[in-house]
Write a protein that holds these residues in place. Structure first.
Motif, short mmCIF file in Angstrom:
data_model
loop_
_atom_site.label_atom_id
_atom_site.label_comp_id
_atom_site.label_asym_id
_atom_site.label_seq_id
_atom_site.Cartn_x
_atom_site.Cartn_y
_atom_site.Cartn_z
N PRO A 453 -21.89 -9.42 -26.99
CA PRO A 453 -22.51 -8.08 -26.96
C PRO A 453 -21.46 -6.98 -26.86
N PRO A 454 -21.73 -5.82 -27.44
CA PRO A 454 -20.81 -4.69 -27.31
C PRO A 454 -20.80 -4.16 -25.89
N LEU A 455 -19.76 -3.46 -25.55
CA LEU A 455 -19.62 -2.93 -24.19
C LEU A 455 -20.72 -1.93 -23.87
N ARG A 456 -21.20 -1.22 -24.89
CA ARG A 456 -22.23 -0.20 -24.62
C ARG A 456 -23.54 -0.81 -24.16
N ASP A 457 -23.72 -2.13 -24.36
CA ASP A 457 -24.95 -2.79 -23.91
C ASP A 457 -25.01 -2.93 -22.41
N HIS A 458 -23.86 -2.81 -21.74
CA HIS A 458 -23.88 -2.88 -20.26
C HIS A 458 -22.86 -1.89 -19.70
N LEU A 459 -23.09 -0.60 -20.02
CA LEU A 459 -22.21 0.45 -19.51
C LEU A 459 -22.23 0.53 -17.99
N GLN A 460 -23.30 -0.01 -17.38
CA GLN A 460 -23.36 0.02 -15.92
C GLN A 460 -22.24 -0.81 -15.29
N ASP A 461 -21.67 -1.73 -16.08
CA ASP A 461 -20.59 -2.57 -15.55
C ASP A 461 -19.21 -1.94 -15.70
N VAL A 462 -19.13 -0.80 -16.38
CA VAL A 462 -17.82 -0.19 -16.66
C VAL A 462 -17.01 0.05 -15.38
N PRO A 463 -17.57 0.64 -14.31
CA PRO A 463 -16.74 0.86 -13.11
C PRO A 463 -16.16 -0.42 -12.51
N SER A 464 -16.99 -1.48 -12.44
CA SER A 464 -16.48 -2.72 -11.85
C SER A 464 -15.46 -3.39 -12.75
N LEU A 465 -15.71 -3.36 -14.08
CA LEU A 465 -14.74 -3.94 -15.02
C LEU A 465 -13.41 -3.19 -14.94
N ALA A 466 -13.49 -1.87 -14.89
CA ALA A 466 -12.27 -1.07 -14.80
C ALA A 466 -11.52 -1.37 -13.50
N GLY A 467 -12.26 -1.51 -12.40
CA GLY A 467 -11.60 -1.79 -11.12
C GLY A 467 -10.85 -3.11 -11.12
N LEU A 468 -11.47 -4.14 -11.70
CA LEU A 468 -10.81 -5.44 -11.77
C LEU A 468 -9.56 -5.39 -12.63
N TYR A 469 -9.65 -4.70 -13.77
CA TYR A 469 -8.50 -4.64 -14.66
C TYR A 469 -7.39 -3.78 -14.06
N ILE A 470 -7.75 -2.69 -13.40
CA ILE A 470 -6.73 -1.84 -12.76
C ILE A 470 -6.00 -2.62 -11.67
N SER A 471 -6.72 -3.50 -10.98
CA SER A 471 -6.07 -4.33 -9.96
C SER A 471 -4.97 -5.18 -10.56
N SER A 472 -5.26 -5.79 -11.74
CA SER A 472 -4.24 -6.62 -12.39
C SER A 472 -3.10 -5.76 -12.91
N LEU A 473 -3.41 -4.54 -13.38
CA LEU A 473 -2.34 -3.64 -13.85
C LEU A 473 -1.46 -3.20 -12.69
#
Length: 610
Positions: A453-473
């Motif tokens: 599915p495209p990311l726009r199908d679950h935009l509600q997950d954007v903050p949590s996805l960003a937080g996890l990736y920022i942690s690895s960065l």
């Protein structure tokens, strides 16, 4: 069989004489005796063993000297025991003195001394030591207690003189030396038998038509039976296989040769090892130029675990679990818009399948050419013939009718025999909109379909996805970013992300690198999203027909900007490739990228299939 060769390291001259005396009466036994205690004895042993002509079978020594040598050599070390008779003789000698005494020594001495004193009901202080520092501490305490006599070994005898305490030396008798010599001969014969067996097996491995390495878990070679020197890349991959506890296979391309590695776990006594068989075959051309890429299990896992998809633990799509997809053993078609991590899903399925220990082979159908077809369909080494792997086919939509028929025929036979996992990657947001070739693949092979599915199908997950990736960065870039300002988070969540995860990851990378505060500000998000809207025109509103964009802004060379950044990059690559008349090496040099990067870019569809 030659005589047993013994290296004798005696802590004092008397025991060296006993060694020579005992060996003089033995047939087929030779001994070289030297006198040296502790460090001096170790130095003598190391010097003698470094002599290529020495060829000793076993070392004979006593007490702390024997223990020190044992810690620093792989050769068997036999310790001359101090028997209860030896200890009893020394204790009876000490009874001639009018004052009490103490016993001090390494465990081999004090263990038997304690037994003798217990049987005879003697009340004697017994001190066990393990090194010189511990001996000095015990001697200092005994001196402070006004101890008048010590029964000890050579090490503590020399130290006791510094503390002014008289000593009687525990000495080994003729029978103790003879007992140790018998054990040394038996140990030497046993070691010779083991070496004979190992030599036989090494010669057997050398006689095989393929190369064989027996590797320890740290990757070092226990046995190396190779006919010609192996490339460093093969040694490196073999060492990586040694870390696994399960069978694995992989292929390593080096120059014009392809090396097939098969690793199987075994044991050498208590030690786990990996037996790696290596077969090399000549290639007339690099397979990568034909769109065929081999990834072993480690490379496939690295490609997945280093990805954004793995870092953020994006939920698996579809109504079925991945395990249910794999249980069916049917080919799987993975489809979705560009940037929806289809290759990463293929790697995930590979890692969870029964073929996880086998290579992942990606075939770019657009680059095959006649050489690639010849390899896949005619050569015995082809993964379609050998099986035991995971096959991923990309850009099937670019095959002509003849090519599609050849592919379907070969994959049908492969899948029918259940020789491995078969996956197809297709660009398209909806199943009914896939290119006709993909629909034929589904019908002909009975594929299961898995939509990413495209990311726009679950935009509600954007903050949590960003937080996890920022942690690895933060870990990779030594940053300490906590997250987004509230307005910045809202803007990120409202943007539709037409480039999906690839675009989302790229924007996050830039935001982290350009932020020096704890929170990413809204101004930075505004600036980057404004640029992204220029790269993806129409993403915030209804899709604009391509025909309506004629005459719109273009890059030099008539590259339309109504495409994703990935599509624009691919079009530039194809233009340069055409100018270089299909020469990928010169194309990569002009673009300033590696040939592997060029190959991966050419795998991707130029645009979603209509």
């Amino acid at each position: 069989m030659g005589p047993i060769r013994i290296l004798g390291i005696a802590p004092y001259q008397g025991i060296a004489s006993l060694m020579d005396t005992v060996c003089a009466d033995r047939e087929n036994v030779e001994i070289d005796t030297f006198v040296g205690d502790m460090a001096a004895g170790l130095q003598i042993a190391q010097q003698r063993l470094a002599d290529p002509g020495a060829d000793y079978d076993v070392i004979l020594s006593r007490g702390g000297t024997a223990e020190l040598i044992r810690q620093n050599t792989d050769l068997p070390v036999i310790d001359i025991p101090l028997s209860v008779y030896d200890i009893l003789r020394t204790i009876k000698l000490a009874e001639n003195y009018e004052f009490s005494y103490a016993i001090i020594g390494f465990p081999a001495i004090t263990r038997n001394a304690a037994f003798v004193c217990d049987v005879l009901r003697y009340t004697v202080e017994i001190h066990t030591i393990h090194d010189l520092a511990e001996a000095r501490g015990v001697l200092a305490r005994l001196r402070d207690k006004d101890c008048r006599l010590l029964l000890c070994d050579v090490v503590t005898t020399s130290l006791a003189q510094e503390y002014g305490i008289p000593t009687i030396l525990f000495t080994s008798g003729l029978e103790s030396v003879g007992e140790a010599l018998d054990e040394a001969v038996q140990q030497a014969l046993h070691q010779r038998q083991i070496r004979t067996q190992e030599d036989f097996f090494c010669q057997t491995l050398q006689a095989l038509p393929h190369d064989t390495l027996v590797l320890r878990p740290d990757g070092t070679a226990l046995v190396s039976a190779v006919h010609d020197p192996l490339p460093d890349a093969v040694h490196k991959r073999a060492a990586a296989l040694a870390l696994s506890a399960r069978p694995q296979t992989c292929a390593v391309e080096a120059g014009r040769r392809l090396y097939d590695l098969t690793a199987r776990p075994a044991r050498r006594g208590e030690e786990p090892v990996q037996v790696v068989s290596i077969t090399a075959r000549e290639q007339a051309y690099p397979l990568e130029e034909c769109g065929i890429l081999f990834e072993d299990v480690q490379e496939s896992a690295d490609g997945f675990f280093s990805s954004f998809y793995r870092t953020t633990q994006t939920p698996a799509p579809g109504s079925l679990t991945l395990e249910q997809y794999l249980e069916s053993r049917r080919p799987i078609l993975i489809y979705g818009e560009p940037g929806t991590a289809k290759p990463q899903m293929a790697r995930m399925l590979h890692g969870r399948s029964e073929w996880a220990g086998a290579p992942l082979v990606t075939v770019d159908c657009a680059l095959l050419g006649e050489r690639g077809w010849s390899y896949l369909l005619e050569q015995e080494a082809s993964p379609l013939r050998q099986g035991g792997c995971a096959l991923v086919f990309a850009r099937v939509n670019l095959l002509d009718e003849a090519g599609l028929s050849r592919l379907l025929s070969a994959v049908s036979a492969f899948a029918a025999r259940r020789r491995g996992l078969v996956l197809f990657l297709a660009s398209g947001g909806a199943l009914e909109a896939l290119a006709p070739n993909f629909r034929r693949v589904i019908d002909a092979l009975g594929c299961l379909t898995l939509r990413m599915p495209p990311l726009r199908d679950h935009l509600q997950d954007v903050p949590s996805l960003a937080g996890l990736y920022i942690s690895s960065l933060n870990m990779r870039t030594a940053r300490a970013i906590v997250g987004f300002e509230p307005e910045a988070a809202r803007k990120m969540q409202q943007y539709p992300w037409p480039g999906n995860y690839d675009q989302f990851r790229r924007v996050l990378d830039e935001l982290v690198l350009m932020t020096s505060s704890a929170y990413i500000p809204a101004a930075s998000v505004d600036a980057l999203l404004e640029r992204e809207r220029a790269l993806y025109p129409g993403a915030d509103g209804p899709k604009t027909p391509a025909a309506a964009l004629d005459g719109g802004p273009t890059l030099p060379g008539a590259i339309a900007l109504d495409q994703t950044l990935e599509q624009i990059e691919l079009q530039v690559v194809k233009m340069v490739l055409a100018e270089e008349k299909g020469n990928q090496k010169r194309t990569a040099q002009r673009l300033g990228i590696s040939r592997t990067t060029l190959w991966r870019m050419l795998q991707k569809d130029p645009q979603p299939a209509p």
